[in-house]
Structures are given as C-alpha cells and as structure tokens.
Design a protein around this motif. Structure first.
Motif, PDB file in Angstrom:
ATOM      1  N   THR A 123      33.216  42.969  53.891  1.00  0.00           N
ATOM      2  CA  THR A 123      31.963  42.566  53.266  1.00  0.00           C
ATOM      3  C   THR A 123      31.885  43.062  51.835  1.00  0.00           C
ATOM      4  O   THR A 123      31.447  42.352  50.929  1.00  0.00           O
ATOM      5  CB  THR A 123      30.764  43.114  54.074  1.00  0.00           C
ATOM      6  OG1 THR A 123      30.932  42.753  55.447  1.00  0.00           O
ATOM      7  CG2 THR A 123      29.453  42.523  53.567  1.00  0.00           C
ATOM      8  N   ASN A 162      33.016  43.637  59.281  1.00  0.00           N
ATOM      9  CA  ASN A 162      33.146  45.065  59.001  1.00  0.00           C
ATOM     10  C   ASN A 162      32.750  45.348  57.559  1.00  0.00           C
ATOM     11  O   ASN A 162      32.716  44.442  56.714  1.00  0.00           O
ATOM     12  CB  ASN A 162      34.567  45.558  59.285  1.00  0.00           C
ATOM     13  CG  ASN A 162      35.604  44.828  58.459  1.00  0.00           C
ATOM     14  OD1 ASN A 162      35.587  44.891  57.234  1.00  0.00           O
ATOM     15  ND2 ASN A 162      36.509  44.125  59.117  1.00  0.00           N
ATOM     16  N   PRO A 163      32.423  46.608  57.245  1.00  0.00           N
ATOM     17  CA  PRO A 163      31.966  46.955  55.890  1.00  0.00           C
ATOM     18  C   PRO A 163      32.997  46.668  54.811  1.00  0.00           C
ATOM     19  O   PRO A 163      32.653  46.232  53.714  1.00  0.00           O
ATOM     20  CB  PRO A 163      31.669  48.459  55.987  1.00  0.00           C
ATOM     21  CG  PRO A 163      31.396  48.698  57.428  1.00  0.00           C
ATOM     22  CD  PRO A 163      32.299  47.759  58.167  1.00  0.00           C
ATOM     23  N   LEU A 211      30.768  49.810  51.271  1.00  0.00           N
ATOM     24  CA  LEU A 211      29.448  49.450  51.779  1.00  0.00           C
ATOM     25  C   LEU A 211      29.093  50.462  52.856  1.00  0.00           C
ATOM     26  O   LEU A 211      29.672  50.444  53.942  1.00  0.00           O
ATOM     27  CB  LEU A 211      29.476  48.034  52.367  1.00  0.00           C
ATOM     28  CG  LEU A 211      28.165  47.451  52.882  1.00  0.00           C
ATOM     29  CD1 LEU A 211      27.105  47.467  51.794  1.00  0.00           C
ATOM     30  CD2 LEU A 211      28.370  46.032  53.370  1.00  0.00           C
ATOM     31  N   TYR A 267      30.011  56.416  55.430  1.00  0.00           N
ATOM     32  CA  TYR A 267      30.864  55.269  55.153  1.00  0.00           C
ATOM     33  C   TYR A 267      32.193  55.446  55.878  1.00  0.00           C
ATOM     34  O   TYR A 267      32.504  56.500  56.428  1.00  0.00           O
ATOM     35  CB  TYR A 267      31.101  55.107  53.648  1.00  0.00           C
ATOM     36  CG  TYR A 267      31.179  56.389  52.882  1.00  0.00           C
ATOM     37  CD1 TYR A 267      30.103  56.793  52.087  1.00  0.00           C
ATOM     38  CD2 TYR A 267      32.277  57.235  52.966  1.00  0.00           C
ATOM     39  CE1 TYR A 267      30.153  58.001  51.386  1.00  0.00           C
ATOM     40  CE2 TYR A 267      32.332  58.427  52.275  1.00  0.00           C
ATOM     41  CZ  TYR A 267      31.261  58.806  51.486  1.00  0.00           C
ATOM     42  OH  TYR A 267      31.299  60.004  50.813  1.00  0.00           O
ATOM     43  N   GLY A 305      33.522  49.839  61.247  1.00  0.00           N
ATOM     44  CA  GLY A 305      32.068  49.817  61.293  1.00  0.00           C
ATOM     45  C   GLY A 305      31.512  48.801  62.273  1.00  0.00           C
ATOM     46  O   GLY A 305      30.316  48.734  62.493  1.00  0.00           O
ATOM     47  N   PHE A 311      27.465  52.502  55.965  1.00  0.00           N
ATOM     48  CA  PHE A 311      27.105  51.979  57.276  1.00  0.00           C
ATOM     49  C   PHE A 311      25.653  51.495  57.331  1.00  0.00           C
ATOM     50  O   PHE A 311      25.353  50.440  57.885  1.00  0.00           O
ATOM     51  CB  PHE A 311      27.312  53.045  58.359  1.00  0.00           C
ATOM     52  CG  PHE A 311      28.741  53.352  58.647  1.00  0.00           C
ATOM     53  CD1 PHE A 311      29.668  52.349  58.841  1.00  0.00           C
ATOM     54  CD2 PHE A 311      29.184  54.665  58.700  1.00  0.00           C
ATOM     55  CE1 PHE A 311      31.001  52.632  59.103  1.00  0.00           C
ATOM     56  CE2 PHE A 311      30.514  54.965  58.957  1.00  0.00           C
ATOM     57  CZ  PHE A 311      31.426  53.942  59.162  1.00  0.00           C
ATOM     58  N   PHE A 313      25.275  48.199  55.654  1.00  0.00           N
ATOM     59  CA  PHE A 313      26.006  47.185  56.426  1.00  0.00           C
ATOM     60  C   PHE A 313      25.206  46.775  57.661  1.00  0.00           C
ATOM     61  O   PHE A 313      25.068  45.578  57.966  1.00  0.00           O
ATOM     62  CB  PHE A 313      27.363  47.750  56.828  1.00  0.00           C
ATOM     63  CG  PHE A 313      28.182  46.845  57.712  1.00  0.00           C
ATOM     64  CD1 PHE A 313      28.735  45.686  57.202  1.00  0.00           C
ATOM     65  CD2 PHE A 313      28.401  47.159  59.041  1.00  0.00           C
ATOM     66  CE1 PHE A 313      29.496  44.848  58.013  1.00  0.00           C
ATOM     67  CE2 PHE A 313      29.147  46.332  59.851  1.00  0.00           C
ATOM     68  CZ  PHE A 313      29.700  45.180  59.339  1.00  0.00           C
TER      69      PHE A 313
END
Length: 666
Positions: free
Chosen positions: A200, A196-197, A174, A278, A377, A176, A179
């Motif tokens: 998720t 955090n990415p 995912l 990312y 992230g 940034f 996100f």
C-alpha cells in the motif's frame, strides 16, 4: 523586519515545529498556534508571490498531477542486501570480512529492517531536490511531488555543516494504525481491503494526484547517507547527524562493539518487534567504519559490508496441500492456501491468503509446492514465494475456478478489477450471511444478542434468508438451535425489536449498498430525509449531493432498481424500522447560519465536538466532514491538525475560534 525576512522566519519556525511533531513526537506549541502561524505565512506568500518557495511548509498538501513518472538514473546505485537466517550465517559473514581487512577490531551498526518502499532523496544546499524510487537499483521513478506530502520528511534541513549535495536512503512506510483505518473504510463500503502495509505504501508513491497521497498516513524512516565530503566517518555518527539535520532516523539503531552484542540486539528485537507501530522483518548489520566499507566494496548485487538478518518466525516454508475459495458478502472470491501446519510469529498457521488469480499466476503456485509463508500486517499470512527446487515432478499448473464454490454460478471479472465475483447476489449463501452479519453490526443496526455465528446458524436452519426475516423470528423457533437457551433466545428477539429505534442513517448503512459506508450513509440520510426520496433520486441528483461521486451514485441507483431490494425495504417498513430522519424540535433553533457550511476540528473548552456540531445544525448551518471549496468556516480548537489548516488556507476558507463561533450565534 522586512517582508522577506518575516516569511523566512515563519518558514523556519514552522519547519522546526513540524519536526517536533512528526519526527520527535514532542510538540511545543498547540496545533491551533501552528495553524495560525501557517495561515499567516500563506497570507504573506499570496500577497508576495515573488518570494514563492516550492519547499515552503505551505506546499505540503499536494495537488500536483503526475501523469507519467520520469525515469531517473541514480547517481549512486541502490544495492540490495544479502540475507542471513541464522547466527552461524553472521559468523561466516564476519569471517569473510576479516579475510579482506585482516585481523582488525570491528564495530557494527545494528538497525531494524523496515518493510516499506525504498526511496532515495537528494538534498542540495539543505533543500529537498528530488525523491526517486529504488526501481532496479540503477534507475527509478521520480516521485518528488508525492514524497513532499509526507510530513516527517524535511523540505529544508535544520542545523549546519551539511554537504552541498548528498542522498539519503530509507523506507516509506505505512504504520499499522493508519493501514487498519484505511482498510476499515474499504470494508465498510464493501470493497476488498489492501493486502499489506508495504504494498500500500509502495502503491501510494505512484498515485497521480499528490493531494491523494497527502491523505494517506505515510511515514518515512531514513537510515543511510551517501555523497562526497560527508562530515562524519561512521554509519552510526551519520545517523546521529541525520537526526540533527531533521531526518527521522530510527532511534532503535545501536552501536555494537562485537558480534556478541549484535546477537544480543537480534535476540531483543526478535521478541520486542511486535510492539513497534510498523512492520519490521529483521535486522540490518553494517560495518560501522566508512573506511572499512570502502575497503570491502560490493559484489555484483550487494555491499560486502552489510547483511540482513531475517527473523525466522516471520517467514517459514511449508507444503501447500490444497487451495480453497471463499466468497465475501459482496461476492468477491478470495483464494486461500491450505497449508501443512507450521509455526509462524508465535502461532500455528494452517492457511494463507493467495489474494487473487493474478497472484497465483505470478508466483506460479501449485498444489504440493514447498512455499515460503510470511506474516506481515495482514489478518492472515500470505505466500510470498515458491521453492521450485522441491516441486514434485508430476506438478500441474493451478487453474483458477470458473464457478462459485458455494452456488456454482459462473464467475465474472470486471475490467480493471483484480478479483473474480459471484454474480448470484441473492442466492449465494456466504453473500447472504455476510450481508446479514453486516446489517446487525455495531455501526449498523447494533442488534444485541445476535452475533456472526448465530446468523450463520439461523440461515443454515432455514430461519432467515435476508435481514428482513430477522424481524419475524420467535423465541420458540430459536430454542431448538444448538447452544440456544431460553435467555439467549429471548435476548435475541429483544435485540431485534430494539433495533427498530435505530436512526435512519444507521439503517441506510446497514442495508449494505456497495460503496455506501458510514459517512456516505449519513450524508444521504441528511440530504434526502427518507428512503422514498432517496430511492427516487436520479443519477444527476445523487451526484450533486456533497461528496457523492459517480461510482456511489450508480451503486445506489442499481440497489433500488432491484425488485428484491424494494420488497425487503417494504417489509422492513412494515416492521417499524426507521426509514426517515426524525427531526427533533428545538425551541432555541434559529436560521442565523442558514446556507453556511462548517467543518469542526480540534478540542474545545465550552462544547464537546458533538454539541458544537449540533449547535451549528440547530442554527441552520451544515456540518461538513472535510474541507472543500463549499466550506464557509472551519471552527478550530486545540490540537487541530496542520493538514486541515493548509487545506483551509489553500481554499481561502475562514478559520474561526470557539469564541468567534459563539458570537456568530448569539
């Protein structure tokens, strides 16, 4: 050309354009042209269901519901990687390799280590057959329907010379930007943002409704092919071939002729990785030759021919000195680790997120522990592990607090929620300050001359207890406060006065009703026109409003049932705050579009997007934020996203051009 051939040609064209857009980032046709081709294909597929293909570009929008994800055994085991944290570790690794292979000349493929959810995708005869999570390495979950919604993953391979069957491995990530956008939407409705990415992205793969996965801006970076009779003999050539077949194989990969060039690669990306869109937390070094890989083989857990170098600055260990607890504006409690200061990613870190009670229990985090801290992230770093070998002998388990640290109220934890909450909504200082800070924010009342720190200052000095109190502030009350000069105090009062002209939809968002974000506030304001009508709406009335679900409706009802909220609103009314929609008189208004709902997408030549929306409303139409079964027309401009076109076609919504719209209102 017969129908079947036309359909196949369109599919090939769309797959090519999709690859150019999502993988190469070099589109050669406009979004509008893409959408028209997609619509043509969908129309043909509907008329000729005998030519249905589950991997057609029209099937990207999802919609499949998966209640239980089937467990699938990996045909080729997914191993984990050994980690290294220094160049000395890499030298020792090379020495071990040389002992097995003899004194041979080695080349290495260097690739960035992406922090996402590992995936293995099987292709048969050039078509995506199955996608399976890593699981325990031996078996994982079949998430094929969800993975098919990710635009950068080819459903049908391009080029030739691919094996009849093979697997390709990579990471679902995912970026940034996506996100942060997802988190901002959660923050606006008072919800806890994602941590955090990586988590998720991983959680997205297990959503039951694939159409929900399709809404998330997931991407996929693929970097390793495995199978029989592969038409290349090295890892680096495999990456080159993967790109030709249509895979998004990161271009940051590099062929290194010796360990010195590996070190150069590591040194470069240790500095430049922060420019990537990312997360990456290291470099993966692989022996390039497949022949050498076969000779080296595997340990019980990892391949001997590959190793991960972890960037030191992104993960460090330090001592956990204490745990404190923060209270957000919705009452959510967030535990925070207070650390022995340590340098991480170029900054001195003194605090780290512990997220919730479950995370503390899962990691068995205790005061005095030596903990590993990582910065990904999220806004602040997090603790990812404990070094139990260094735990003090007198260590005691962490007992999560039961009372609010600010107002001593008994905490509650709702069923199915990760966070504890302080229920003292109207008496807990951080909640009050947080709501006022939200009230004055740019997308809400946009009060100039008043910032978050000043709000806390006003509250702590007894000048405000809720956001209605702002409208009674006087310059002489503000002047005695720290860092407040005459001009600053005057600007603050003027800013509050000016906010009385802010439109009703912004005011409604500013009130801080849980789950009522910026978009929902606009819909409610437009539908009910004034605060009185909204406050008297029943649960069923609210649910019937476009895009207002049960959760939002209940939250609105609860807000207006509270006596203190009603008192505050009456006060705000008396100060002149706008609590009704101000209808502007338009002499050119018509009812030509009455009863019709439009969605606007793309860039236009004769209108700005806002002017186009206004033209729709001036002629009696309604502007929707997303395509649904209630949408009558999509007005499509340049650079309209293909996902919207797919949704429109799926629901058989008419797509019209800017010129078509002008004809409608003439």
């Amino acid at each position: 050309m017969d129908i079947q051939q036309t359909i196949q040609t369109l599919r090939e064209e769309l797959n090519l354009h999709n690859h150019n857009y999502y993988v190469l980032d070099k589109p050669i046709i406009s979004d509008y042209e893409f959408d028209q081709k997609l619509k043509q294909l969908e129309d043909l597929e509907k008329k000729h269901p005998e030519y249905f293909d589950e991997n057609s570009p029209t099937q990207r929008v999802g919609g499949t519901i998966t209640k239980n994800f089937q467990t699938v055994t990996h045909e080729h085991r997914m191993y984990s990687l050994d980690n290294s944290y220094s160049k000395e570790d890499l030298i020792e690794w090379e020495n071990r390799i040389q002992k097995v292979l003899g004194n041979v000349t080695l080349e290495y493929t260097c690739e960035l280590k992406y922090d996402g959810a590992s995936i293995s995708i099987t292709y048969e005869n050039g078509r995506l057959k199955r996608a399976v999570t890593r699981g325990d390495g031996y078996q994982g979950d079949d998430v094929t329907n969800n993975v098919k919604t990710i635009k950068s993953i080819p459903l049908q391979l391009s080029g030739t010379n691919f094996p009849d069957k093979f697997d390709i491995r990579g990471e679902i990530i995912l970026p940034f930007a996506g996100f942060e956008k997802m988190n901002q939407e959660l923050i606006e409705i008072g919800e806890t943002p994602y941590s955090n990415p990586r988590n998720t992205a991983s959680g997205s793969l297990k959503l039951q409704d694939s159409s929900e996965v399709a809404k998330r801006p997931l991407d996929c970076l693929l970097y390793f092919l495995i199978g029989n009779n592969l038409p290349f003999k090295t890892q680096y050539d495999g990456l080159e071939m993967a790109r030709k077949w249509g895979f998004k194989a990161p271009k940051e990969a590099k062929l290194a002729r010796n360990l010195g060039e590996v070190f150069e690669y590591i040194d470069y990306w240790d500095i430049h990785r922060h420019t990537l869109p990312y997360e990456t937390d290291g470099v993966v070094v692989k022996v390039n030759s497949f022949q050498h890989q076969d000779e080296l083989g595997f340990t019980a857990k990892s391949p001997r021919w590959a190793i991960a170098y972890k960037f030191k600055s992104e993960q460090v260990f330090t001592i956990l000195n204490s745990i404190s607890y923060q209270v957000g504006r919705t009452g959510a409690i967030t535990p925070v680790a207070n650390l022995e200061p340590v340098q991480l990613a170029g900054t001195i870190v003194k605090r780290a997120s512990l997220h919730n009670a479950d995370q503390i229990e899962k990691l068995d985090i205790r005061i005095g522990d030596t903990v590993f801290v990582e910065k990904g992230g999220e806004i602040i770093p997090k603790i990812i592990a404990v070094d139990f070998t260094k735990r003090p002998k007198n260590s005691l388990p962490t007992i999560y607090i039961t009372q609010c640290p600010e107002c001593n109220s008994e905490l509650v934890r709702n069923e199915g929620e990760a966070n504890h909450y302080c229920p003292n909504f109207y008496g807990c200082p951080p909640q009050i300050i947080g709501r006022i800070q939200h009230f004055i924010s740019r997308k809400a009342m946009d009060i100039e001359g008043l910032g978050g720190e000043t709000v806390a200052l006003l509250f702590n000095n007894g000048l405000v207890r809720n956001y209605a109190d702002l409208y009674e502030l006087k310059v002489e009350q503000i002047l005695p406060l720290d860092r407040m000069a005459q001009k600053s105090a005057e600007n603050l009062v003027k800013g509050v006065e000016k906010s009385k002209t802010i439109p009703f939809e912004n005011v409604l968002f500013a009130l801080g009703i849980r789950f009522v974000g910026e978009t929902v506030a606009k819909k409610l304001a437009k539908h009910y026109k004034n605060i009185d009508a909204l406050s008297q709406a029943s649960l069923m009335d609210l649910i019937l409003v476009d895009e207002i679900g049960d959760r939002i409706a209940k939250s609105v009802i609860e807000f207006f049932e509270n006596k203190e909220n009603r008192i505050i609103i009456e006060r705000l009314k008396s100060y002149g705050v706008q609590f009704e929609v101000v209808e502007k008189v338009n002499l050119n208004a018509t009812n030509k579009l009455l009863g019709k709902t439009f969605v606007v997408s793309g860039v236009f030549e004769q209108f700005s997007r806002d002017d186009l929306k206004k033209a729709i409303e001036d002629n009696g139409g309604k502007v929707g934020s997303s395509i649904s079964s209630k949408t009558d027309y999509v007005v499509a401009g340049e650079n309209m996203g293909p996902a919207k076109l797919e949704k429109a076609n799926q629901l058989k919504v008419a797509i019209i051009s800017e010129d078509d719209f002008i004809k409608l209102i003439q």
